[in-house]
Design an enzyme around this catalytic site. Structure first.
Site, PDB file in Angstrom:
ATOM      1  N   SER A 236      32.475  13.724  30.512  1.00 62.94           N
ATOM      2  CA  SER A 236      31.447  13.302  31.484  1.00 62.94           C
ATOM      3  C   SER A 236      30.159  14.123  31.446  1.00 62.94           C
ATOM      4  O   SER A 236      29.153  13.685  31.996  1.00 62.94           O
ATOM      5  CB  SER A 236      32.010  13.363  32.899  1.00 62.94           C
ATOM      6  OG  SER A 236      32.546  12.121  33.236  1.00 62.94           O
TER       7      SER A 236
ATOM      8  N   LYS B 116      27.155  12.377  30.284  1.00 60.85           N
ATOM      9  CA  LYS B 116      26.432  11.422  31.147  1.00 60.85           C
ATOM     10  C   LYS B 116      25.044  11.947  31.527  1.00 60.85           C
ATOM     11  O   LYS B 116      24.115  11.174  31.735  1.00 60.85           O
ATOM     12  CB  LYS B 116      27.257  11.151  32.419  1.00 60.85           C
ATOM     13  CG  LYS B 116      28.581  10.429  32.140  1.00 60.85           C
ATOM     14  CD  LYS B 116      29.469  10.393  33.382  1.00 60.85           C
ATOM     15  CE  LYS B 116      30.781   9.661  33.096  1.00 60.85           C
ATOM     16  NZ  LYS B 116      31.726   9.744  34.212  1.00 60.85           N
TER      17      LYS B 116
ATOM     18  N   TYR C 103      30.260   4.442  23.950  1.00 66.02           N
ATOM     19  CA  TYR C 103      30.538   5.333  25.093  1.00 66.02           C
ATOM     20  C   TYR C 103      31.615   6.365  24.752  1.00 66.02           C
ATOM     21  O   TYR C 103      31.498   7.546  25.088  1.00 66.02           O
ATOM     22  CB  TYR C 103      30.949   4.488  26.299  1.00 66.02           C
ATOM     23  CG  TYR C 103      31.412   5.290  27.490  1.00 66.02           C
ATOM     24  CD1 TYR C 103      30.499   5.936  28.322  1.00 66.02           C
ATOM     25  CD2 TYR C 103      32.772   5.421  27.786  1.00 66.02           C
ATOM     26  CE1 TYR C 103      30.930   6.686  29.419  1.00 66.02           C
ATOM     27  CE2 TYR C 103      33.206   6.167  28.875  1.00 66.02           C
ATOM     28  CZ  TYR C 103      32.279   6.797  29.690  1.00 66.02           C
ATOM     29  OH  TYR C 103      32.703   7.542  30.764  1.00 66.02           O
TER      30      TYR C 103
ATOM     31  N   TYR D 126      32.226  15.438  40.455  1.00 61.18           N
ATOM     32  CA  TYR D 126      33.069  14.346  40.967  1.00 61.18           C
ATOM     33  C   TYR D 126      33.010  14.318  42.495  1.00 61.18           C
ATOM     34  O   TYR D 126      31.993  14.676  43.086  1.00 61.18           O
ATOM     35  CB  TYR D 126      34.513  14.493  40.462  1.00 61.18           C
ATOM     36  CG  TYR D 126      34.618  14.566  38.957  1.00 61.18           C
ATOM     37  CD1 TYR D 126      34.199  13.506  38.163  1.00 61.18           C
ATOM     38  CD2 TYR D 126      35.136  15.686  38.323  1.00 61.18           C
ATOM     39  CE1 TYR D 126      34.297  13.562  36.776  1.00 61.18           C
ATOM     40  CE2 TYR D 126      35.244  15.747  36.941  1.00 61.18           C
ATOM     41  CZ  TYR D 126      34.821  14.676  36.178  1.00 61.18           C
ATOM     42  OH  TYR D 126      34.921  14.743  34.818  1.00 61.18           O
TER      43      TYR D 126
ATOM     44  N   VAL E   3      36.259  15.840  32.007  1.00 64.46           N
ATOM     45  CA  VAL E   3      37.724  15.959  32.054  1.00 64.46           C
ATOM     46  C   VAL E   3      38.324  16.749  30.887  1.00 64.46           C
ATOM     47  O   VAL E   3      39.519  17.022  30.884  1.00 64.46           O
ATOM     48  CB  VAL E   3      38.441  14.591  32.158  1.00 64.46           C
ATOM     49  CG1 VAL E   3      38.191  13.945  33.493  1.00 64.46           C
ATOM     50  CG2 VAL E   3      38.048  13.684  31.005  1.00 64.46           C
TER      51      VAL E   3
HETATM   52  N1  GLU Z   1      35.455   9.672  28.758  1.00 59.50           N
HETATM   53  C1  GLU Z   1      35.959   9.917  30.081  1.00 59.50           C
HETATM   54  C2  GLU Z   1      36.201   8.615  30.810  1.00 59.50           C
HETATM   55  O1  GLU Z   1      35.385   7.731  30.732  1.00 59.50           O
HETATM   56  C3  GLU Z   1      34.989  10.750  30.812  1.00 59.50           C
HETATM   57  C4  GLU Z   1      35.475  11.056  32.178  1.00 59.50           C
HETATM   58  C5  GLU Z   1      35.082  12.383  32.683  1.00 59.50           C
HETATM   59  O2  GLU Z   1      34.932  13.355  31.954  1.00 59.50           O
HETATM   60  O3  GLU Z   1      34.933  12.447  33.907  1.00 59.50           O
HETATM   61  O4  GLU Z   1      37.188   8.466  31.465  1.00 59.50           O
END
Ligand code: GLU
Length: 309
Positions: free
Chosen positions: A65, A68, A193, A245, A263
């Site tokens: 994440s 992002k 993604y 989060y 994560v």
């Molecule tokens: N690639 C992970 C997903 O889409 C990223 C989630 C994360 O790191 O919060 O679930």
């Protein structure tokens, strides 16, 4: 000064490491289960050659994440604020990162922010490029510019492992496609993604990206403006409001530093006008944040009075 006190950093990482036993590596992406639960590493980057490190700093990990933040910067540079925020909102959700609930209950059904999976998928769909490969190459080039390391790539095993098991993310895409938020071929979007999430680096690279964001988007050495000032401000704001989060509020109170976790156990932190911090500790708490990484940031913030509030 945080940048030249190696002894304090060593002590803090040893203390924080004790918390890894209370966390657990992510397993919903099968390849992430292979991480070592007990490990913890940190880099603190202050520009030029000034980088302090502690822990197993040679270890690499995937951004998940944290990517992002980087794709958001790229699409804001590609299209501008007005267009991007017509397709993704600016509000925290208080829900888990992969939740679908607000897409259904919120009108219009555009994702509430770019740090949850739905919003991030919508952001990835906005990366400019003629082909999927062009889009990925532009993203990787951007990461090379931010880190100064041209060999950074995505981890194929992790990308494949996520692609094969990403049915929840597929659902989010199909829901958004039905409601006109995205128009992409869902498999192609997920392919991009999952590769974006699988971009692999070490703590020092992560700290360097955090440093550029901390310093208004500028590489203070070369004076190159890698991210426009206003966009760096937007990134830090999202990191504060939605970066950790559905623990972002508590983190803002306890730590008070713009940060984004993933994560895989990475955390990128940006002290405005100050250092960038990169942490890797794959044992996660129940919200998906690195349990020892959060403790380490809490100690650093308290010791050096780093909270922006
Ligand atoms: N690639 C992970 C997903 O889409 C990223 C989630 C994360 O790191 O919060 O679930």
């Amino acid at each position: 000064m945080i940048c030249n006190d190696q002894g304090t950093l060593n002590e803090m990482i040893e203390a924080a490491k004790n918390y890894t036993q209370f966390g657990k590596v992510a397993d919903y992406i099968p390849a992430l289960q292979l991480a070592n639960n007990d490990t913890l590493s940190v880099a603190v980057y202050g520009g030029g050659k000034s980088c302090m490190k502690a822990g197993n700093i040679e270890e690499t990990f995937t951004l998940q994440s944290i990517s992002k933040v980087i794709t958001l910067a790229l699409v804001l540079m590609d299209h501008g604020e007005e267009y991007v925020f017509s397709r993704v909102g600016m509000e925290p959700t208080g829900d888990p990162f992969n939740s679908i609930i607000k897409l259904e209950t919120h009108t219009p059904s555009k994702p509430l922010n770019p740090m949850i999976n739905a919003g991030a998928l919508a952001v990835t769909s906005m990366i400019s490029g003629r082909t999927a490969r062009d889009k990925l190459d532009r993203l990787l080039q951007f990461v090379h510019d931010l880190t100064g390391r041209k060999t950074i790539n995505f981890n194929e095993n992790v990308a494949k492992s996520e692609f094969e098991t990403a049915d929840l993310n597929r659902s989010l895409c199909y829901f958004m496609k039905q409601h006109g938020v995205i128009h992409d071929n869902v498999e192609e979007l997920l392919d991009l993604y999952t590769k974006q999430c699988a971009i692999e680096m070490n703590c020092e690279d992560l700290a360097k990206m955090g440093y550029i964001i901390a310093n208004e988007g500028q590489d203070t050495e070369t004076k190159q403006q890698i991210i426009p000032h206003d966009i760096a401000r937007i990134l830090k704001t999202f990191m504060i409001t939605c970066g950790m989060y559905n623990a972002s509020g508590e983190f803002a109170i306890r730590v008070g530093i713009p940060a984004k976790s993933g994560v895989s156990g990475g955390i990128m932190a940006s002290i405005p006008h100050g250092v960038g911090i990169g942490i890797y500790g794959p044992a996660l708490d129940d919200k998906g944040n690195s349990i020892a990484g959060m403790k380490l940031l809490e100690s650093l913030s308290a010791h050096y009075d780093l909270s922006i509030f």
